[in-house]
Every structure is written in C-alpha cells, then in structure tokens.
Design an enzyme around this catalytic site. Structure first.
Site, PDB file in Angstrom:
ATOM      1  N   GLY A  21      25.199  15.832  63.646  1.00 22.73           N
ATOM      2  CA  GLY A  21      26.001  15.789  64.872  1.00 22.73           C
ATOM      3  C   GLY A  21      26.975  16.956  64.921  1.00 22.73           C
ATOM      4  O   GLY A  21      28.048  16.855  65.522  1.00 22.73           O
ATOM      5  N   GLY A  22      26.589  18.082  64.324  1.00 23.48           N
ATOM      6  CA  GLY A  22      27.502  19.226  64.208  1.00 23.48           C
ATOM      7  C   GLY A  22      27.618  20.085  65.456  1.00 23.48           C
ATOM      8  O   GLY A  22      28.388  21.041  65.478  1.00 23.48           O
ATOM      9  N   GLY A  25      31.925  17.787  69.520  1.00 19.43           N
ATOM     10  CA  GLY A  25      33.038  16.932  69.116  1.00 19.43           C
ATOM     11  C   GLY A  25      33.598  17.236  67.738  1.00 19.43           C
ATOM     12  O   GLY A  25      33.835  18.394  67.366  1.00 19.43           O
ATOM     13  N   ARG A  74      17.375   9.130  62.710  1.00 20.15           N
ATOM     14  CA  ARG A  74      16.699   7.831  62.542  1.00 20.15           C
ATOM     15  C   ARG A  74      15.352   7.984  61.843  1.00 20.15           C
ATOM     16  O   ARG A  74      14.761   7.006  61.402  1.00 20.15           O
ATOM     17  CB  ARG A  74      16.502   7.165  63.913  1.00 20.15           C
ATOM     18  CG  ARG A  74      17.806   6.718  64.544  1.00 20.15           C
ATOM     19  CD  ARG A  74      17.639   6.255  65.965  1.00 20.15           C
ATOM     20  NE  ARG A  74      17.568   7.359  66.910  1.00 20.15           N
ATOM     21  CZ  ARG A  74      17.680   7.249  68.225  1.00 20.15           C
ATOM     22  NH1 ARG A  74      17.868   6.049  68.762  1.00 20.15           N
ATOM     23  NH2 ARG A  74      17.621   8.284  69.027  1.00 20.15           N
ATOM     24  N   TYR A 155      37.778   0.430  62.532  1.00 17.59           N
ATOM     25  CA  TYR A 155      37.241  -0.923  62.738  1.00 17.59           C
ATOM     26  C   TYR A 155      36.043  -1.226  61.831  1.00 17.59           C
ATOM     27  O   TYR A 155      35.413  -2.260  61.956  1.00 17.59           O
ATOM     28  CB  TYR A 155      36.969  -1.227  64.216  1.00 17.59           C
ATOM     29  CG  TYR A 155      35.990  -0.310  64.943  1.00 17.59           C
ATOM     30  CD1 TYR A 155      34.656  -0.208  64.570  1.00 17.59           C
ATOM     31  CD2 TYR A 155      36.403   0.412  66.064  1.00 17.59           C
ATOM     32  CE1 TYR A 155      33.763   0.592  65.256  1.00 17.59           C
ATOM     33  CE2 TYR A 155      35.511   1.222  66.769  1.00 17.59           C
ATOM     34  CZ  TYR A 155      34.201   1.307  66.353  1.00 17.59           C
ATOM     35  OH  TYR A 155      33.314   2.102  67.032  1.00 17.59           O
ATOM     36  N   PRO A 198      41.898   7.490  67.212  1.00 19.19           N
ATOM     37  CA  PRO A 198      41.472   8.207  68.421  1.00 19.19           C
ATOM     38  C   PRO A 198      41.664   9.722  68.363  1.00 19.19           C
ATOM     39  O   PRO A 198      42.775  10.204  68.207  1.00 19.19           O
ATOM     40  CB  PRO A 198      42.357   7.593  69.515  1.00 19.19           C
ATOM     41  CG  PRO A 198      43.522   7.002  68.822  1.00 19.19           C
ATOM     42  CD  PRO A 198      43.078   6.633  67.446  1.00 19.19           C
ATOM     43  N   ARG A 207      31.864   7.384  76.744  1.00 22.83           N
ATOM     44  CA  ARG A 207      31.171   6.120  76.481  1.00 22.83           C
ATOM     45  C   ARG A 207      32.120   4.968  76.161  1.00 22.83           C
ATOM     46  O   ARG A 207      31.746   3.809  76.282  1.00 22.83           O
ATOM     47  CB  ARG A 207      30.203   6.309  75.312  1.00 22.83           C
ATOM     48  CG  ARG A 207      29.053   7.222  75.670  1.00 22.83           C
ATOM     49  CD  ARG A 207      28.175   7.509  74.472  1.00 22.83           C
ATOM     50  NE  ARG A 207      27.047   8.326  74.858  1.00 22.83           N
ATOM     51  CZ  ARG A 207      27.043   9.658  74.831  1.00 22.83           C
ATOM     52  NH1 ARG A 207      28.110  10.319  74.435  1.00 22.83           N
ATOM     53  NH2 ARG A 207      25.967  10.333  75.207  1.00 22.83           N
TER      54      ARG A 207
END
Ligand code: HXC
Ligand code: NAP
Length: 291
Positions: A21-22, A25, A74, A155, A198, A207
C-alpha cells in the site's frame, strides 16, 4: 518540530524495505521518508498506474531508488512474485511494512458475507501472506537481521462498532505480531506494530467519514491533544522501528494517537466537560459527605 524529519543522517542506508500500500496515504509518507534516509524501497498495491506516479514523484523529490510492483496481497503467489522482483532488482530485502488495508463503515448486519471476507482477506490474510513469504526467505537465507512492521489501529484491542471486519482483522494482525516476535526472534527477525489514531488520508477519510460526516464529527475534538496526526510523525516512528536504533524493540505495539483511545476508555474522562468554576462547589459537596 513534530512536522520535521527526525533523523539527521542516512540511517536506513543499505536497507531494502517493501511497503505494501506504498502508493498512497501513510504508506506513501513512510516510503518518502525511507527513501530520504537512504533505503531502497519497493512499493506494492493493486493499482500499478498509481504506483508509477508515486515512483516518479518520490524519485524526483528524494533521489532514492524505488521499485513499483503490482500485487494484490490476498494472493500468496503474487506476494511471492513481489519478493522475487525485489531480490532481482535490489539483490536483498531487509524489511517489510504491512500497511495495505481495506475498510469502510457499515452496521455489521448490512454486510454481505463477501464484504466481511474482503476486509479480512486484505488486512489479515494479506499481512499473513507477506509475513510468511518474507519470513520463509529470511529463515532459508539465514539472514542475520530483518524486521517486520505491521500497521494496525487502536481498535485492534478495544474493538469498534461499525468497522467490525477491520477491527477483527487488525486484532489478528496484532496477535500475529506478538506471536512471531517470540517465535522468530531466533532467526533475527524483529516484529513490531504501530497503532495510529486519526491521520487524515484520502483512502481512509472517503470511506470512514464520507459526505458531511467530516464536519459532523470533528475527529480532532476526540483527541486530548486536540489535533489529528501529521504524516511525518508516523513516518518518523516507522523509520525508527525499521532502523537498527530500535534493535532491542521486539513484539511492541506503539500507539501514536494523541491519547485518543485512552480518552474514550477512562471511566471519568467525561469530567473534562465540567467548567473550572464548578469544581469549588463540587469539592464542598464531596467534603460534606465525610461526616
Ligand atoms: C457495504 C460494501 C461496501 C460498503 C464494498 N462492499 N463497499 N458493503 N458497504 N460501503 C462490499 C461489496 O458489495 C462486495 O460484496 C464486497 O464488499 C467487496 O467489494 P469490492 O468492491 O468487490 O472489493 P474490492 O474491489 O476488493 O475493494 C475493497 C474495498 C475498497 C475494501 C471494498 O474500499 C478498497 O479498495 N479499499 C482500499 C483502501 C481503503 O479501504 N483504505 C482505508 C484504510 S483505513 P458483495 O457481496 O456485493 O460481493 C483503515 C483504518 C482507519 O484501515 C482507522 C481510522 C482511525
Ligand atoms: P490508504 O491510502 O487507502 O491505504 C491503503 C493502501 O492499501 C492503498 O495504497 C491501497 O492501494 C492498498 N491496498 C488495498 N487493498 C489492497 C490489496 N488487496 N492488495 C494490495 N494493496 C492493497 O489509507 P491509509 O489511511 O494510508 O491507511 C494505511 C494504513 O494505516 C492501513 O493499514 C490503515 O488501516 C492504517 N491506519 C490508518 C489510519 C488513518 O487515520 N489514516 C488510522 C489507523 C490505521 P490500491 O488501492 O492501489 O491497492
């Protein structure tokens, strides 16, 4: 100060790090800083076009060496392909950051079985796929030191309604972090995690706070420090955990959330809302009960 890069030298020189995921974000922010610190970085996600754009931008900005490889985490074979491409290009790999994730808010009863599976598969199975493939490589090659950094959330231990697949999956990643920190320490593999509060990113905010939810729930008000996180703050922590300066830190989860989750957890933290002038009156009432 907290917006500034922490290290002053090329503290990640001669290291090669894979960031899932580089391309966007927080993954992009970590990649930018790793490159600045001298690391070679492989960025991977499903969208190769996005990865190429990130490569061009960050290469120009930092002068670092960055390799984009398309991969859906995945799929175990695709993950093995990332490992092979990394070794082909850089000849070595020293670190893995399991940062790729999927998430959206929803009442759980509205979710299809496939929707629930999708999040579990990206977050838990994806982190497992990468950790297993890279771990096997390091063990087989008898590499002296290597490190895995898992990006979870606060969480992961409290749980949270409305993001139940994500909470379930992140809790699994946390368990994997602590389990392998012990089991694989004998192979020189360190395993740590960061639990961010956050940190506004397009991927998460679109999302988790769609439409006017951003205005309705001003998330910075939930944080004792009354602000959201800066990407560089997280990148600083990640760089430290990927560097040899943190060589004795293993199996740790570092929270970086301005005190947010504890504010929600502390039984009497709601007393923050009591105006200062009322405390004299309250104290008098309490003292009066002594007799
Ligand atoms: C209910 C939904 C849904 C929604 C998708 N689905 N969105 N169900 N509400 N909003 C269902 C679909 O109908 C489908 O089920 C199943 O989920 C899979 O959807 P696809 O679109 O086919 O999946 P895919 O293309 O793989 O996309 C994955 C995704 C998407 C997770 C749905 O949002 C994505 O690509 N996300 C990646 C980036 C991301 O999520 N970043 C945020 C990370 S923030 P059916 O039954 O119809 O087939 C984070 C923590 C933040 O993790 C903490 C903040 C403090
Ligand atoms: P983001 O930009 O949406 O990052 C998620 C990344 O994961 C994207 O680059 C996405 O790229 C990639 N990805 C998604 N599905 C994938 C798959 N199947 N295979 C490979 N890559 C995939 O959101 P972010 O906020 O930066 O989140 C980064 C990490 O921080 C996540 O682990 C998240 O849970 C965690 N986090 C964020 C916050 C926050 O406030 N932002 C708070 C706590 C934790 P593609 O779409 O190109 O695949």
């Amino acid at each position: 100060m907290y917006k500034d890069p922490m290290f002053k030298n090329k503290e990640l020189n001669n290291k090669v790090i894979v960031v899932t995921g580089g391309g966007s974000g927080l993954g992009k922010a970590m990649t930018r800083y790793f490159l600045t610190l001298g690391a070679g970085v492989v960025i991977t996600s499903r969208n190769l076009e996005k990865l190429q754009k990130t490569k061009e931008e960050l290469q120009q900005e930092t002068g670092g060496e960055i390799l984009p490889v398309a991969c859906d985490v995945r799929n175990y074979e695709k993950v093995e392909h990332v490992l092979a491409e990394t070794l082909k290009h850089f000849g070595q790999v020293d670190g893995l950051v399991n940062n790729a994730a999927g998430n959206f808010i929803s009442p759980t009863e509205r979710l299809s079985s496939n929707a629930f599976d999708t999040i579990i598969d990206i977050v838990l199975k994806g982190s497992k796929n990468c950790t297993l493939a890279f771990g096997k490589h390091w063990i087989k090659e008898k590499q002296q030191t290597s490190t895995v950094l898992n990006i979870v959330t606060t969480y992961a231990w409290t749980g949270s309604g409305y993001v139940v697949p994500s909470a379930t999956a992140k809790a699994g990643v946390l368990a994997m972090t602590r389990s392998l920190a012990v089991e694989w320490a004998k192979y020189g593999i360190r395993m740590n995690a960061i639990a961010p509060g956050p940190f506004p990113t397009k991927g998460a905010w679109d999302r988790l706070l769609p439409g006017d939810l951003k205005e309705k729930f001003d998330i910075s008000k939930k944080v004792p420090l009354k602000r959201v996180g800066e990407h560089q703050e997280l990148a600083n922590l990640a760089a430290y955990l990927m560097s040899d300066y943190s060589a004795y830190i293993n199996g740790e989860v570092i929270t970086i959330d301005g005190g947010e989750w504890l504010q929600g957890a502390g039984e009497f933290n709601m007393l923050e809302k009591i105006p200062q002038q009322l405390w004299d009156q309250l104290e008098t009432m309490i003292r009066a009960k002594k007799r």
